[in-house]
Every structure is written in C-alpha cells, then in structure tokens.
Design an enzyme around this catalytic site. Structure first.
Site, PDB file in Angstrom:
ATOM      1  CG  ASN A  10       7.616  39.080  63.046  1.00 36.47           C
ATOM      2  OD1 ASN A  10       7.585  39.983  63.892  1.00 36.47           O
ATOM      3  ND2 ASN A  10       8.393  39.122  61.973  1.00 36.47           N
ATOM      4  CD1 TRP A  11       1.855  39.537  66.397  1.00 35.00           C
ATOM      5  CD2 TRP A  11       1.800  40.797  68.253  1.00 35.00           C
ATOM      6  NE1 TRP A  11       1.063  38.899  67.316  1.00 35.00           N
ATOM      7  CE2 TRP A  11       1.010  39.647  68.452  1.00 35.00           C
ATOM      8  CE3 TRP A  11       1.907  41.741  69.274  1.00 35.00           C
ATOM      9  CZ2 TRP A  11       0.338  39.416  69.658  1.00 35.00           C
ATOM     10  CZ3 TRP A  11       1.231  41.509  70.474  1.00 35.00           C
ATOM     11  CH2 TRP A  11       0.453  40.365  70.659  1.00 35.00           C
ATOM     12  CE  LYS A  12       6.481  40.702  59.200  1.00 34.84           C
ATOM     13  NZ  LYS A  12       6.573  40.605  57.746  1.00 34.84           N
ATOM     14  CG  HIS A  96      12.018  39.312  59.683  1.00 32.51           C
ATOM     15  ND1 HIS A  96      11.748  40.121  58.604  1.00 32.51           N
ATOM     16  CD2 HIS A  96      10.964  38.470  59.813  1.00 32.51           C
ATOM     17  CE1 HIS A  96      10.567  39.780  58.111  1.00 32.51           C
ATOM     18  NE2 HIS A  96      10.070  38.787  58.822  1.00 32.51           N
ATOM     19  CD  GLU A  98       9.485  42.694  57.372  1.00 29.01           C
ATOM     20  OE1 GLU A  98       9.349  42.909  58.590  1.00 29.01           O
ATOM     21  OE2 GLU A  98       8.630  42.108  56.686  1.00 29.01           O
ATOM     22  CD  GLU A 168       9.754  34.786  57.822  1.00 27.67           C
ATOM     23  OE1 GLU A 168       8.571  34.669  58.129  1.00 27.67           O
ATOM     24  OE2 GLU A 168      10.410  35.827  58.049  1.00 27.67           O
ATOM     25  N   GLY A 174       4.435  39.174  52.961  1.00 30.02           N
ATOM     26  CA  GLY A 174       3.505  40.289  52.823  1.00 30.02           C
ATOM     27  C   GLY A 174       2.982  40.490  51.413  1.00 30.02           C
ATOM     28  CB  SER A 213       1.788  34.902  51.823  1.00 32.73           C
ATOM     29  OG  SER A 213       2.231  36.198  51.444  1.00 32.73           O
ATOM     30  N   GLY A 234       3.225  36.582  59.721  1.00 33.11           N
ATOM     31  CA  GLY A 234       3.160  38.026  59.875  1.00 33.11           C
ATOM     32  C   GLY A 234       1.719  38.485  59.956  1.00 33.11           C
ATOM     33  N   GLY A 235       1.198  38.976  58.837  1.00 28.08           N
ATOM     34  CA  GLY A 235      -0.129  39.599  58.805  1.00 28.08           C
ATOM     35  C   GLY A 235      -1.227  38.787  59.470  1.00 28.08           C
TER      36      GLY A 235
HETATM   37  P1  13P Z   1       3.463  37.615  56.198  1.00 23.30           P
HETATM   38  O1  13P Z   1       2.887  36.420  56.886  1.00 23.30           O
HETATM   39  O2  13P Z   1       2.712  38.884  56.466  1.00 23.30           O
HETATM   40  O3  13P Z   1       3.758  37.362  54.763  1.00 23.30           O
HETATM   41  O4  13P Z   1       4.897  37.865  56.915  1.00 23.30           O
HETATM   42  C1  13P Z   1       5.765  36.805  57.089  1.00 23.30           C
HETATM   43  C2  13P Z   1       6.859  37.244  57.971  1.00 23.30           C
HETATM   44  O5  13P Z   1       7.678  38.064  57.611  1.00 23.30           O
HETATM   45  C3  13P Z   1       6.915  36.671  59.325  1.00 23.30           C
HETATM   46  O6  13P Z   1       8.132  36.952  59.950  1.00 23.30           O
END
Ligand code: 13P
Length: 250
Positions: A10-12, A96, A98, A168, A174, A213, A234-235
């Site tokens: 997920n590149w956000k 998600h 967020e 999640e 993050g 993470s 994510g990251g």
């Molecule tokens: P991180 O892997 O950066 O913690 O993010 C997880 C995430 O929100 C994937 O949708």
C-alpha cells in the site's frame, strides 16, 4: 484448505507516475521465485492506469486504495467502482485505518463499498484493527467484531471468501512497533472465527492478512502463522528490493 498467500504493498500518498514506473521496472526482475504468492501493488489513483499497463502479463495485480460506494453523483474528488474496473484494476483496499481516522470512513459506508466493489468485479480488501487505547482497555475483539460484522453485513455468505481481510492494528502502522506473532495470530484467528459464525466453508477459504510495520526481517515469521495468509505493507513496500524480499518470504 490451502490459501495462496497474498503480499500487498500500500503506497499510500507516495509516488508520482514516473516514480511508480521506476518502482515497477525495479520490481519485475526480482519476482523470480515460484509464483505461489499473489503480488499486489496499491498505487495512488493517478498511477493506476500506468501500473495496470506496466504489469500486464506479469503476476502483479493492481489495487486502488479507496473508492466511493455510489455509482456516480455529486461527490467531488471521489472515484466509483466502475471507474476502477474500466482501468482493469483488479481490486480495492477498503476501510484503511487512515481513511477511517482522517476521512470519517464508517462501517456503514464500508458495508456498501464492499457490495459495490464485488458488483463491479473488483476484489475488496477490507481493513480492520484496534487502536492502542482499545488494546489497552481489552476491547480489541469488540472492535474487530463490529468492523467485521458491519463491514460484511450486506453480502451473502457465498461472497465472504471473495473479500480479503487485512488485520492492521492502528498502533503498529508506521510506528516500527510490529505486533508479536502471538498478537497477530490471535487476532487473525479471531477474525476467522467471526467468518465461521456465518460460514465454516468461507472461513476456511478467506484470506486474512497482517499489516503494521511488516518488514523484510519479520515477513517470514508473520507469513508462517497458521491464520495469517499474507501481508499488507506500507513503508517497506515503497522500495522494490525490500518489497521483492517480502514477496520471496511468502
Ligand atoms: P506500515 O507498513 O508502514 O506500518 O503501514 C502499514 C499499512 O498501513 C499498510 O496498509
């Protein structure tokens, strides 16, 4: 029943079209291991079409990060399921944390989004997870029960296994604070038990991912958990090398 693992990035709100292209050119040569893992990238809307084109013929599937539940209308800035399927997008992340926290996404809206995605032929990935406060208060399972029950309330039992669930925990996203194997397994198993309350068959088939993470050095351990069928990253999905390593761990 064996469930094919799914490793999704997920590149956000990261990567322009040019950066997305550079990523995919870096990733494709790295996907050399056996194709027993489904590989998904979730770029921003603006890169979807380019990524569908660049991944055609490869094992990489492209998902959007969100969509609106209505088919069309006066919803400035929103995107419909038909707009995504027209681009040959394979699926969509829904709910998600967020989006829930910053954009007021509700379980009610999500229940309609799941229906709209399936009707458009998109594979929905429904995200759920508790906050730090909820875990501290011992209400993790209450939160998961509400999110799963309401989010999937408008689909038939026969459609349940077409939805992937991403667990999640908000406190792990993050933060570098990954859930322990015990925490991740317990929550994924609980989610599967919630699906089993409606259909044992669907519970055996539904894919449940962990996100928060996840990194190359913990991917194999998470993927080995009995009820964890994949990762939503994510990251660590922003770099083709680390994402490729995590696909290889599947
Ligand atoms: P991180 O892997 O950066 O913690 O993010 C997880 C995430 O929100 C994937 O949708």
């Amino acid at each position: 029943m064996s469930r094919q693992p799914l490793v999704a990035g997920n590149w956000k709100m990261h990567k322009t079209v040019a950066e997305s292209e550079a990523f995919i050119q870096g990733l494709l040569p790295r996907l050399t291991t056996a194709d027993n893992v489904d590989v998904v990238i979730c770029p921003p809307f603006t890169s979807l079409e380019a990524m569908v084109d660049s991944t055609r013929g490869s094992r990489v599937e492209v998902y959007a990060q969100n969509m609106h539940e209505e088919g069309s209308g006066a919803f400035t800035g929103e995107i419909s399921a038909a707009m995504l399927s027209e681009l040959d997008v394979h699926g969509v992340i829904l709910g998600h944390s967020e989006r829930r926290a910053y954009f007021g996404e509700t379980d009610e809206a999500l229940s309609n989004k799941v229906v709209a995605a399936l009707e458009a032929g998109l594979a929905p990935m429904l995200c759920v997870g508790e906050t730090d406060e909820e875990r501290e208060a011992g209400t993790t399972e209450d939160r998961l029960r509400i999110q799963i029950t309401e989010g999937l309330s408008r689909i038939d039992d026969a459609q349940l296994a077409s939805v992937a669930i991403a667990y999640e925990p908000v406190w792990a996203i993050g933060t570098g604070k990954v859930a322990t194997s015990e925490q991740a397994q317990e929550a994924c198993a609980f989610i599967r038990s919630l699906i089993a309350e409606r259909s044992e068959e669907a519970a055996a088939a539904v894919r449940i991912l962990y996100g928060g993470s996840a990194k190359p050095d913990n991917a194999a351990e998470l993927l080995a958990l009995a009820d964890c069928d994949g990762l939503l990253i994510g990251g660590a999905s922003l770099d083709p090398e680390s994402f490729g390593d995590m696909v290889a761990a599947g």
